[in-house]
Design an enzyme around this catalytic site. Structure first.
Site, PDB file in Angstrom:
ATOM      1  N   GLY A 197      81.696   5.213  -9.246  1.00  0.00           N
ATOM      2  CA  GLY A 197      80.981   4.185  -9.995  1.00  0.00           C
ATOM      3  C   GLY A 197      79.479   4.357  -9.996  1.00  0.00           C
ATOM      4  O   GLY A 197      78.926   5.175  -9.274  1.00  0.00           O
ATOM      5  N   CYS A 232      80.327   6.819   2.619  1.00  0.00           N
ATOM      6  CA  CYS A 232      80.081   6.980   1.190  1.00  0.00           C
ATOM      7  C   CYS A 232      80.978   5.971   0.495  1.00  0.00           C
ATOM      8  O   CYS A 232      82.201   6.082   0.545  1.00  0.00           O
ATOM      9  CB  CYS A 232      80.417   8.408   0.784  1.00  0.00           C
ATOM     10  SG  CYS A 232      80.256   8.695  -0.983  1.00  0.00           S
ATOM     11  N   GLU A 279      87.991   4.924  -3.647  1.00  0.00           N
ATOM     12  CA  GLU A 279      87.943   5.798  -2.482  1.00  0.00           C
ATOM     13  C   GLU A 279      86.631   5.611  -1.717  1.00  0.00           C
ATOM     14  O   GLU A 279      85.585   5.379  -2.305  1.00  0.00           O
ATOM     15  CB  GLU A 279      88.129   7.256  -2.929  1.00  0.00           C
ATOM     16  CG  GLU A 279      89.543   7.435  -3.461  1.00  0.00           C
ATOM     17  CD  GLU A 279      89.838   8.800  -4.084  1.00  0.00           C
ATOM     18  OE1 GLU A 279      90.999   9.216  -4.010  1.00  0.00           O
ATOM     19  OE2 GLU A 279      88.937   9.432  -4.632  1.00  0.00           O
ATOM     20  N   CYS A 304      84.302   4.638 -13.703  1.00  0.00           N
ATOM     21  CA  CYS A 304      82.865   4.660 -14.008  1.00  0.00           C
ATOM     22  C   CYS A 304      82.691   4.610 -15.511  1.00  0.00           C
ATOM     23  O   CYS A 304      83.482   5.179 -16.251  1.00  0.00           O
ATOM     24  CB  CYS A 304      82.231   5.939 -13.452  1.00  0.00           C
ATOM     25  SG  CYS A 304      80.420   5.926 -13.523  1.00  0.00           S
ATOM     26  N   LEU A 339      69.488  13.771 -10.932  1.00  0.00           N
ATOM     27  CA  LEU A 339      68.677  14.284 -12.040  1.00  0.00           C
ATOM     28  C   LEU A 339      69.372  15.450 -12.750  1.00  0.00           C
ATOM     29  O   LEU A 339      69.616  15.385 -13.947  1.00  0.00           O
ATOM     30  CB  LEU A 339      67.304  14.701 -11.499  1.00  0.00           C
ATOM     31  CG  LEU A 339      66.225  14.981 -12.521  1.00  0.00           C
ATOM     32  CD1 LEU A 339      65.936  13.764 -13.373  1.00  0.00           C
ATOM     33  CD2 LEU A 339      64.947  15.449 -11.823  1.00  0.00           C
ATOM     34  N   CYS A 379      79.347  11.671 -17.058  1.00  0.00           N
ATOM     35  CA  CYS A 379      78.853  12.959 -16.579  1.00  0.00           C
ATOM     36  C   CYS A 379      79.977  13.992 -16.658  1.00  0.00           C
ATOM     37  O   CYS A 379      81.075  13.762 -16.134  1.00  0.00           O
ATOM     38  CB  CYS A 379      78.347  12.835 -15.138  1.00  0.00           C
ATOM     39  SG  CYS A 379      77.104  11.555 -14.942  1.00  0.00           S
ATOM     40  N   CYS A 397      81.762  15.377 -13.347  1.00  0.00           N
ATOM     41  CA  CYS A 397      82.207  14.452 -12.299  1.00  0.00           C
ATOM     42  C   CYS A 397      83.637  13.987 -12.552  1.00  0.00           C
ATOM     43  O   CYS A 397      83.972  13.532 -13.652  1.00  0.00           O
ATOM     44  CB  CYS A 397      81.270  13.251 -12.246  1.00  0.00           C
ATOM     45  SG  CYS A 397      81.751  12.030 -11.008  1.00  0.00           S
TER      46      CYS A 397
END
Ligand code: SAH
Length: 347
Positions: free
Chosen positions: A166, A108, A95, A115, A222, A119, A122
């Site tokens: 990714g 973006c 995407e 990925c 972070l 996380c 996500c």
């Protein structure tokens, strides 16, 4: 020859294209022409290359293929954000999002299919990494969004962020090749200052990138400056702990003189306490930086909740008092799942 046995012509450098023609007793400058068609004009077929003879075009078509991307599905959000589901030559889908604001349009772009990081907050992490994107597949996403920007907003694309699907630093050589094309006058000729690479923080890759003296911007996701907390939401932090990340960021600044942006979501019960704020302030001493507080975009489970206003204000006040630039980013394109962390090929 079977179609899939043909070589993607866009894997060839300009020199290699010139050599190809020369090797066949033809003029080398034909290589420049083809190169221009492929990159500057974004040709999807050899037929389009009308300044080459029909014979030459046919020769090229028997030896090569052009692996271009295809927009499978386009969705426009009420706020003007456009999300594209982009089909790659092998049928996989990533995407890419166009984000318009008053005076910018930002692309973006994705760097991988899925990925490899994990996380917890996500949506992309729920897809395992299927493969890296090739440089031309990254470049094409930018081309597509530049066209959409001209079409819908009457202006060229102004900024690019590697914040789609990714981890760009896990596809480092291809990302760098794509950026080289995007910034080259033979490609899109965009200024590197308008490009931001966002990473979850792979220290050795940040160092390697710093050594190449890049002129684009770096953002680091972070989300916590306390190892225990960060590892609980970004488990790869066990492998790349904050001390290493911090040193790599200081090194980046020493090599590039460019301030890093920290992306940070404040979640209720996770990083909303004074000790979390204090740890971030301390981490910010590694090198000159900015902090971008981003709004949490729910991804369908109730494990994470955006902290209420007072917690956010505690961060803003503390950072401002310490003289650190802090911005608050409101989400765009939420209604079509185009916001940060929501890219997961729902269709
Ligand atoms: N892998 C890269 C780039 C992709 S994510 C990186 O980690 O930086 C782009 C940004 O969106 C990152 O800052 C990431 O932490 C953030 N993000 C991921 N999921 C999110 C969510 N559900 N809500 C808000 N931001 C999210």
């Amino acid at each position: 020859m079977k179609a899939e046995a043909k070589k993607d012509i866009r894997a060839l450098s300009r020199e290699a294209l010139r050599d190809f023609f020369e090797g066949r007793g033809l003029q080398a400058f034909r290589g420049n022409q083809v190169y221009e068609w492929l990159w500057k004009k974004g040709a999807h077929s050899f037929e389009e290359m009308t300044n080459l003879s029909l014979d030459l075009r046919e020769q090229l078509a028997t030896e090569f293929t052009i692996n271009h991307i295809e927009v499978d599905r386009m969705q426009r959000s009420a706020d003007g954000t456009v999300k594209n589901a982009v089909r790659l030559h092998d049928g996989l889908v990533v995407e890419s999002v166009l984000i318009p604001t008053e005076n910018r349009t930002t692309a973006c772009v994705s760097s991988q299919v899925g990925c490899s990081l994990d996380c917890k907050f996500c949506a992309t992490a729920q897809l395992k990494r299927m493969r890296n994107l090739n440089p031309d597949e990254i470049y094409d996403q930018v081309m597509v969004i530049d066209r959409q920007s001209r079409l819908y907003y009457n202006r060229p694309l102004s900024n690019i962020v590697f914040m789609g699907m990714g981890e760009p630093l896990m596809n480092y050589p291809n990302m760098m090749k794509a950026i080289a094309k995007i910034t080259s006058p033979e490609g899109l000729g965009m200024s590197p200052r308008r490009i931001t690479v966002s990473t979850s923080g792979v220290p050795k890759m940040i160092r390697r990138m710093a050594d190449e003296g890049p002129r684009f911007n770096l953002a680091v996701s972070l989300h916590s400056a306390i190892d225990r907390t960060r590892s609980s939401i970004m488990p790869f932090n066990e492998t790349f702990p904050l001390a290493d990340l911090r040193e790599a960021i200081a090194y980046w600044y020493s090599q590039t003189g460019s301030r890093v942006t920290y992306e940070y979501v404040v979640w209720e019960g996770i990083n909303d306490q004074p000790e979390d704020v204090a740890a971030l302030l301390e981490f910010c001493r590694a090198a000159p930086c900015k902090v971008n507080l981003i709004e949490y975009n729910p991804i369908g489970d109730d494990g994470f909740r955006q902290a209420p206003e007072p917690a956010l204000n505690a961060y803003i006040d503390a950072l401002e008092n310490a003289g650190i630039t802090v911005t608050v980013r409101r989400s765009r394109g939420k209604d079509i799942d185009a916001a940060c962390g929501q890219l997961a090929n729902k269709s």
